[in-house]
Design a protein around this motif. Structure first.
Motif: not given
Length: 220
Positions: A15, A19, A21, A48, A150-151, A156, A159
């Motif tokens: 995250i 953002e 969620v 994470s 995130h677009y 992952i 990220k």
């Protein structure tokens, strides 16, 4: 170095700050955590949990509880705040059932380079054009890496790597490099879609005996 002791929620997600969620809470210990957060400052950390590692994450603010089920499960919405590194992780927080830990917040240098910002904007525009999504996803006049990341089709692991970068210039360069590699792939994908659409009746063509499936095989 600013430290905090906060509830921690290990998840196999990343995250970014800012953002939003949606989460479905069903384990007893995390239902307990959410109830405790509601009575406090509504902040907890999402770590994470990737590749067996519990090290980096993002604090989130509990924005809303959208639904509570008869058995106590909840649908909630959170928004990312600050990136942190875990110093000490405890599987159980004292008398509570959920994890917690001592964290420190990573520095966040927001100084940017104008030429880099312009290149990132151009790459983002090209990316959405390649996906034929212009107008469906917008960004402000000076896109920030965490706000747009995130677009952009990051894996992952990508990220997670982006989350750990402490300078906005580094994060923007990371995204520019990703987009340079991704845009040609997106263009090729959409070109393939167009060709398939133009030949949409191909399944009715008689391709001859050489193209018929062998006995015993299933035709798709």
């Amino acid at each position: 170095m600013l430290q905090s002791y906060i509830p921690l929620f290990p998840l196999e997600i990343v995250i970014f700050p800012t953002e939003k969620v949606n989460l479905h809470i069903f384990e007893r210990r995390y239902k307990q955590m959410i109830h405790d957060c509601m009575r406090g400052d509504r902040v907890f950390g999402i770590v994470s949990s990737l590749n067996g590692e519990i090290k980096y994450g993002t604090t989130v603010l509990l924005k809303s509880i959208n639904k509570v089920y008869n058995d106590g499960r909840m649908d909630i919405q959170v928004v990312g705040q600050r990136v942190f590194e875990v110093e000490e992780f405890e599987q159980v927080k004292h008398s509570r059932e959920y994890p917690a830990g001592l964290i420190h917040y990573l520095p966040n240098d927001m100084v940017v380079k104008e030429d880099q910002v312009m290149e990132l904007k151009e790459q983002i525009t090209e990316f959405f054009q390649a996906l034929e999504m212009v107008g469906r996803v917008g960004f402000n006049q000076q896109p920030q890496a965490f706000g747009i990341g995130h677009y952009l089709g990051l894996s992952i692991d990508q990220k997670y790597a982006l989350l750990q970068l402490q300078q906005e210039t580094e994060r923007q360069e990371f995204l520019i490099h990703h987009l340079r590699e991704t845009i040609p792939v997106a263009r090729q994908f959409n070109e393939s879609k167009r060709r398939i659409k133009m030949n949409g009746h191909y399944k009715y063509f008689d391709l001859g005996d050489d193209f018929r499936p062998n006995e015993g095989q299933h035709e798709n």
